[in-house]
Design a protein around this motif. Structure first.
Motif, PDB file in Angstrom:
ATOM      1  N   TRP A   1      11.744 -43.048 -19.347  1.00 49.33           N
ATOM      2  CA  TRP A   1      10.324 -42.579 -19.269  1.00 49.33           C
ATOM      3  C   TRP A   1      10.946 -41.616 -18.609  1.00 49.33           C
ATOM      4  N   LEU A   2       9.944 -40.678 -19.615  1.00 44.23           N
ATOM      5  CA  LEU A   2       9.830 -38.986 -19.331  1.00 44.23           C
ATOM      6  C   LEU A   2       8.553 -38.135 -18.777  1.00 44.23           C
ATOM      7  N   PRO A   3       8.830 -38.035 -17.154  1.00 41.22           N
ATOM      8  CA  PRO A   3       7.311 -37.299 -16.740  1.00 41.22           C
ATOM      9  C   PRO A   3       7.232 -35.667 -16.599  1.00 41.22           C
ATOM     10  N   ASN A   4       5.822 -35.129 -16.731  1.00 38.33           N
ATOM     11  CA  ASN A   4       6.293 -33.995 -15.821  1.00 38.33           C
ATOM     12  C   ASN A   4       4.773 -33.548 -15.358  1.00 38.33           C
ATOM     13  N   LEU A   5       5.131 -32.617 -14.727  1.00 37.73           N
ATOM     14  CA  LEU A   5       4.299 -31.916 -13.959  1.00 37.73           C
ATOM     15  C   LEU A   5       4.133 -30.481 -13.351  1.00 37.73           C
ATOM     16  N   GLY A   6       2.701 -29.672 -12.951  1.00 35.91           N
ATOM     17  CA  GLY A   6       3.684 -28.124 -13.530  1.00 35.91           C
ATOM     18  C   GLY A   6       1.700 -28.085 -12.436  1.00 35.91           C
ATOM     19  N   VAL A   7       1.805 -26.351 -12.137  1.00 33.66           N
ATOM     20  CA  VAL A   7       1.081 -25.923 -11.435  1.00 33.66           C
ATOM     21  C   VAL A   7       0.773 -24.711 -11.208  1.00 33.66           C
ATOM     22  N   SER A   8      -0.413 -24.108 -11.722  1.00 34.32           N
ATOM     23  CA  SER A   8       0.043 -22.581 -11.389  1.00 34.32           C
ATOM     24  C   SER A   8      -1.696 -21.990 -10.799  1.00 34.32           C
ATOM     25  N   TRP A   9      -1.238 -20.774 -10.598  1.00 34.88           N
ATOM     26  CA  TRP A   9      -2.033 -19.900  -9.591  1.00 34.88           C
ATOM     27  C   TRP A   9      -2.564 -18.290  -9.953  1.00 34.88           C
ATOM     28  N   ALA A  10      -3.156 -18.360  -9.676  1.00 37.84           N
ATOM     29  CA  ALA A  10      -4.302 -16.587 -10.322  1.00 37.84           C
ATOM     30  C   ALA A  10      -4.367 -15.840  -9.226  1.00 37.84           C
ATOM     31  N   LEU A  11      -3.444 -14.544  -9.156  1.00 38.32           N
ATOM     32  CA  LEU A  11      -3.604 -14.578  -7.730  1.00 38.32           C
ATOM     33  C   LEU A  11      -4.781 -12.722  -7.961  1.00 38.32           C
ATOM     34  N   ASP A  12      -5.126 -12.789  -8.711  1.00 38.40           N
ATOM     35  CA  ASP A  12      -6.630 -11.506  -8.878  1.00 38.40           C
ATOM     36  C   ASP A  12      -7.208 -13.107  -9.555  1.00 38.40           C
ATOM     37  N   PRO A  13      -8.961 -12.431  -9.330  1.00 38.02           N
ATOM     38  CA  PRO A  13     -10.002 -12.794 -10.058  1.00 38.02           C
ATOM     39  C   PRO A  13      -9.625 -12.850 -11.572  1.00 38.02           C
ATOM     40  N   SER A  14      -9.369 -11.725 -12.676  1.00 36.14           N
ATOM     41  CA  SER A  14      -8.813 -11.354 -13.937  1.00 36.14           C
ATOM     42  C   SER A  14      -7.722 -12.591 -14.403  1.00 36.14           C
ATOM     43  N   GLY A  15      -7.061 -12.979 -13.820  1.00 36.34           N
ATOM     44  CA  GLY A  15      -5.909 -14.222 -13.782  1.00 36.34           C
ATOM     45  C   GLY A  15      -5.008 -13.459 -14.735  1.00 36.34           C
ATOM     46  N   ALA A  16      -4.493 -12.371 -14.947  1.00 35.68           N
ATOM     47  CA  ALA A  16      -3.882 -11.443 -15.556  1.00 35.68           C
ATOM     48  C   ALA A  16      -1.961 -11.617 -14.423  1.00 35.68           C
ATOM     49  N   THR A  17      -2.249 -11.936 -13.104  1.00 36.65           N
ATOM     50  CA  THR A  17      -0.809 -12.218 -12.060  1.00 36.65           C
ATOM     51  C   THR A  17      -1.053 -13.863 -11.725  1.00 36.65           C
ATOM     52  N   GLU A  18      -0.285 -13.838 -12.307  1.00 34.24           N
ATOM     53  CA  GLU A  18      -0.333 -16.032 -11.968  1.00 34.24           C
ATOM     54  C   GLU A  18       1.343 -16.041 -11.725  1.00 34.24           C
ATOM     55  N   LEU A  19       1.075 -17.072 -10.339  1.00 38.01           N
ATOM     56  CA  LEU A  19       2.290 -17.531 -10.130  1.00 38.01           C
ATOM     57  C   LEU A  19       2.892 -19.055 -10.553  1.00 38.01           C
ATOM     58  N   TYR A  20       3.136 -19.490 -10.888  1.00 39.20           N
ATOM     59  CA  TYR A  20       3.620 -21.076 -11.714  1.00 39.20           C
ATOM     60  C   TYR A  20       4.840 -21.754 -11.393  1.00 39.20           C
ATOM     61  N   ALA A  21       4.411 -22.830 -11.181  1.00 36.62           N
ATOM     62  CA  ALA A  21       5.665 -24.068 -11.415  1.00 36.62           C
ATOM     63  C   ALA A  21       5.279 -25.395 -12.237  1.00 36.62           C
ATOM     64  N   ASN A  22       6.710 -25.715 -13.025  1.00 38.05           N
ATOM     65  CA  ASN A  22       6.902 -26.943 -13.989  1.00 38.05           C
ATOM     66  C   ASN A  22       7.886 -27.478 -13.835  1.00 38.05           C
ATOM     67  N   TYR A  23       7.661 -29.251 -13.781  1.00 30.53           N
ATOM     68  CA  TYR A  23       8.974 -29.878 -13.382  1.00 30.53           C
ATOM     69  C   TYR A  23       8.573 -30.489 -15.100  1.00 30.53           C
ATOM     70  N   GLY A  24       9.744 -31.033 -15.612  1.00 32.58           N
ATOM     71  CA  GLY A  24      10.310 -31.855 -17.086  1.00 32.58           C
ATOM     72  C   GLY A  24      10.981 -32.147 -17.142  1.00 32.58           C
ATOM     73  N   ARG A  25      11.187 -34.130 -17.272  1.00 34.77           N
ATOM     74  CA  ARG A  25      12.350 -34.652 -17.176  1.00 34.77           C
ATOM     75  C   ARG A  25      12.201 -34.571 -19.477  1.00 34.77           C
ATOM     76  N   ASN A  26      13.499 -34.242 -19.762  1.00 34.39           N
ATOM     77  CA  ASN A  26      13.492 -34.895 -20.876  1.00 34.39           C
ATOM     78  C   ASN A  26      14.822 -34.982 -21.600  1.00 34.39           C
ATOM     79  N   TYR A  27      15.688 -35.781 -22.248  1.00 33.92           N
ATOM     80  CA  TYR A  27      16.089 -36.989 -23.111  1.00 33.92           C
ATOM     81  C   TYR A  27      17.639 -36.176 -24.422  1.00 33.92           C
ATOM     82  N   MET A  28      18.012 -36.726 -24.225  1.00 36.77           N
ATOM     83  CA  MET A  28      19.255 -36.778 -25.647  1.00 36.77           C
ATOM     84  C   MET A  28      19.428 -38.113 -25.478  1.00 36.77           C
ATOM     85  N   ARG A  29      19.266 -38.670 -27.501  1.00 35.54           N
ATOM     86  CA  ARG A  29      19.245 -39.749 -27.972  1.00 35.54           C
ATOM     87  C   ARG A  29      21.177 -40.008 -28.140  1.00 35.54           C
TER      88      ARG A  29
END
Length: 721
Positions: free
Chosen positions: A446-474
């Motif tokens: 099972w491979l979940p992911n989760l992410g979020v971002s926050w624009a620091l100004d109304p234009s969205g030209a400056t953005e903080l982000y964080a994400n998590y994901g599980r990957n795999y290899m056969r």
């Protein structure tokens, strides 16, 4: 670019006219920007190697170390993404898997890049919608075909360069005809001599075609793409560590150019090391717009045949895969929804033929490994993802299930009388080997992911982000472990173990990946600093098994990666961009390994040591100048100190190199839309250094070192009609 409507920011891709080489992207169906892509300017910096090799294009990105054995990407390329070998990085075309086995992993040299519209790399959290095939523990590469043009057009180009390099490319686009149809067909021929030693790196021949219906209507569409690549090449000889320490002296060392009649010498004859591959890929895309979104169905078929002469062995493979990927991307009740199902059926046949070097040549001498699948392997992989934008906040969360079934197989006993022809050998041999034949077995995760971002100004030209994901290899290394068991059957039987027991204990490798960063876009400044962390679990490593007193691949390894990357571009003048892309990376083993050697059993103190072939520091920096018809881009490349072994006892010096691409383009006149003349200079200062290192992470096996190619030049003339 950011556009604001009613205080809600919509992030757009950068305009590719006078744009920096790299920009942030989101995969279709995702809410967040989690990948990086190259603009046309960025792809042009990859030069001749980038026209036929995916990995050569990715080398500009931070966190990526791509080492080609020659200036043109024809002789083979070793790549690591945040320290992970390229065989553990997933690759897709239109979301469909590109891969093979023996060696396992992507096939980076199948496409002419004149036919590729976009190239994206996702280094941490991999998009769930990508069919990553054998795995994406090191991230995912996403390619998208360039569609047939709406207007009739033609492209022709001819390139010549050092070491008898030549490349001819032609593409014809029909324009729209009939009931809203478009089509294209292209072909290329590429060849070059090896820059050291005897032999050729080609020819490489490609034929591609595409057909689209409904692309102009905004309604249902049907598309068909075909790609065929044949490639023959002589392989380069690797240096050993002693030679690599004196690369200036051994830079031109390679296989023998002629035979002597002495088998002990002729084992190193250049033409006994040769790779021949044939790939055929066919895929279709049917898209249906619905009230809530778009439904896409993508059936595909892929086939690969290959024979690799490697001195006293021939590796042969015959692979065919077919499957279908169905996706829905849309919006329901204010939520962005991406969901789909990927299914594949595969028959991946592989064997290893033993060869004997004689005074008159090279002759078959039985088989090292001869087996036949008793069915087809199968992949089932559904996924579901939700996302939403709430003012300045954007989020997405999803989960993917990956299930792979390895088919049952029958292994055969052979000797020198067994036919050398692969099909004949499977019919006429010494009978089945019950100890080495296998039942079907299944791996899943099972491979979940989760992410979020926050624009620091109304234009969205400056953005903080964080994400998590599980990957795999056969799992991989089936053939090496089978050979170990076959050579030591009595030990395994005495311990009550069979080959089936060994493989039943295997698990999928997985990685948990976290990225934190900032994206800042201004009129003249693009800045993306980020930090990352990855925990890799259940890695297959060669370790000692006291039950049988032998070393072989087991899920006993763990590793941790962390570091920082920076994308920084600044427009100094309307015609001049400067960019700098540094990377700091620590990728270390979590535990020591125990192995048995000639001196007995001992513990290898590798915990906390840097994984082989992984530099702590890397840098890409340069200038991009565009003024009228002129374009010039010098790029400096730094790869820091690496190690050839997991105990970090064999250091390999870091190096700098400098490349330059320049071009002049005319305006259109008559039926001619334009002419471009290009010049590429690689390793401009002719530095002698070790580029590629072929080393296993766990330090098992022989390590090969490859000198970087010397200064080379390519001249290109291209015309568009």
């Amino acid at each position: 670019m950011a556009v604001t409507f009613n205080d809600e920011a919509l992030l757009l891709d950068p305009i590719e006219v006078s744009a920096p080489p790299i920009y942030s992207v989101q995969y279709p169906g995702d809410t967040l920007y989690t990948g990086s892509a190259l603009t046309d300017e960025g792809k042009a910096m990859s030069g001749a190697a980038g026209r036929t090799n995916v990995y050569a294009n990715l080398d500009l990105l931070p966190g990526v170390d791509s080492e080609s054995l020659d200036p043109y990407g024809l002789g083979g390329t070793f790549m690591r993404v945040r320290g992970i070998k390229s065989q553990f990085v997933g690759m897709s075309i239109e979301g469909l898997p590109n891969y093979g086995i023996m060696p396992i992993g992507p096939r980076p040299d199948l496409y002419d890049f004149e036919n590729i519209e976009t190239l994206e790399l996702y280094k941490g959290m991999a998009p769930l919608a990508i069919g990553s095939a054998v795995g994406n523990r090191g991230g995912a590469i996403a390619l998208r075909f360039r569609r047939p043009e709406a207007e009739a057009a033609a492209e022709l180009s001819q390139a010549i360069g050092s070491n008898a390099y030549q490349r001819s490319f032609a593409r014809l686009d029909s324009g729209t005809f009939g009931p809203d149809l478009r089509a294209f067909v292209s072909g290329s021929y590429t060849d070059a001599d090896k820059w050291r030693g005897a032999g050729s790196l080609g020819p490489r021949q490609n034929l591609a075609a595409g057909l689209g219906y409904g692309l102009d209507q905004g309604g249902p569409t049907v598309e068909l793409f075909f790609n065929a690549t044949d490639h023959d090449r002589n392989d380069f000889r690797a240096l050993d560590y002693r030679q690599a320490r004196n690369v200036g002296r051994y830079r031109d060392f390679d296989y023998n150019s002629g035979r002597t009649g002495d088998p002990a010498i002729d084992v190193d004859y250049f033409d006994y090391y040769h790779t021949s591959t044939e790939n055929r890929d066919l895929l279709a895309i049917a898209s249906l717009p619905l009230a809530a979104g778009t439904l896409s169905v993508k059936p595909y078929y892929a086939k690969e045949q290959a024979q690799i002469r490697n001195g006293k062995q021939d590796r042969v493979r015959d692979l065919n895969r077919y499957g279908i990927n169905a996706d829905f991307v849309g919006e329901v009740a204010g939520l962005e929804i991406s969901t789909g199902y990927w299914w594949e059926s595969a028959d991946l046949e592989k064997s290893v033929r033993r060869m004997q070097i004689t005074p008159t040549g090279r002759e078959a001498d039985g088989w090292v490994y001869l087996a036949e699948n008793d069915g087809r392997g199968a992949i089932h992989s559904p996924y579901f993802q939700l996302g939403q934008q709430l003012g300045r906040l954007r989020w997405q969360a999803g989960i993917k299930y990956f299930r792979y079934t390895e088919p049952a197989s029958t292994a055969f006993r052979t000797d020198a009388t067994t036919p050398s022809d692969w099909d004949a050998a499977r019919r006429d041999n010494l009978g089945a080997s019950p100890d080495l034949s296998l039942d079907a077995f299944t791996f899943d995760a099972w491979l979940p992911n989760l992410g979020v971002s926050w624009a620091l100004d109304p234009s969205g030209a400056t953005e903080l982000y964080a994400n998590y994901g599980r990957n795999y290899m056969r799992p991989y290394a089936f053939v090496p472990v089978t050979n170990i068991v076959a050579s030591n059957l009595a030990r395994f039987e005495a311990a009550g173990l069979s080959l089936q027991d060994v493989f039943d204990d295997w698990r999928l490798e997985t990685s948990d990946n976290v990225d934190l960063g900032l994206r800042l876009q201004r009129d003249r400044l693009a800045l993306t600093p980020s930090i990352f962390y990855a925990k890799h679990h259940d890695l297959l490593a060669v370790a000692y098994d006291p039950r049988v007193g032998l070393n072989y691949h087991q899920n006993v390894g763990g590793a941790t990666a962390w570091g920082a990357e920076l994308l920084a571009s600044l427009q100094l003048t309307p015609a001049l961009w400067a960019f700098v892309y540094p990377t700091y990376l620590r990728f270390t083993f979590d535990e020591d390994l125990t192995r048995r050697g000639p001196g007995g059993t001992k513990t290898l103190p590798i915990a906390g040591q840097q994984v082989p072939d992984t530099p702590e520091w890397m840098l890409r920096a340069g200038l991009l100048f565009e003024q009228g018809p002129w374009r010039m881009a010098p790029v400096a490349r730094y790869v820091g100190r690496r190690y050839a072994d997991p105990q970090n006892a064999q250091p390999v010096d870091g190096y700098w190199s400098l490349d330059l691409t320049a071009s002049w383009s005319s305006g259109g006149f008559g039926v001619l839309e334009g002419v471009r003349v290009g010049l590429e200079l690689t390793n401009l200062l002719d530095e002698a250094y070790i580029g590629a290192i072929n080393a296993r992470d766990d330090g098992s096996g022989t390590v090969g070192f490859y000198p970087g190619a010397p200064r080379s030049a390519v001249l290109t003339l291209a015309a568009e009609f």
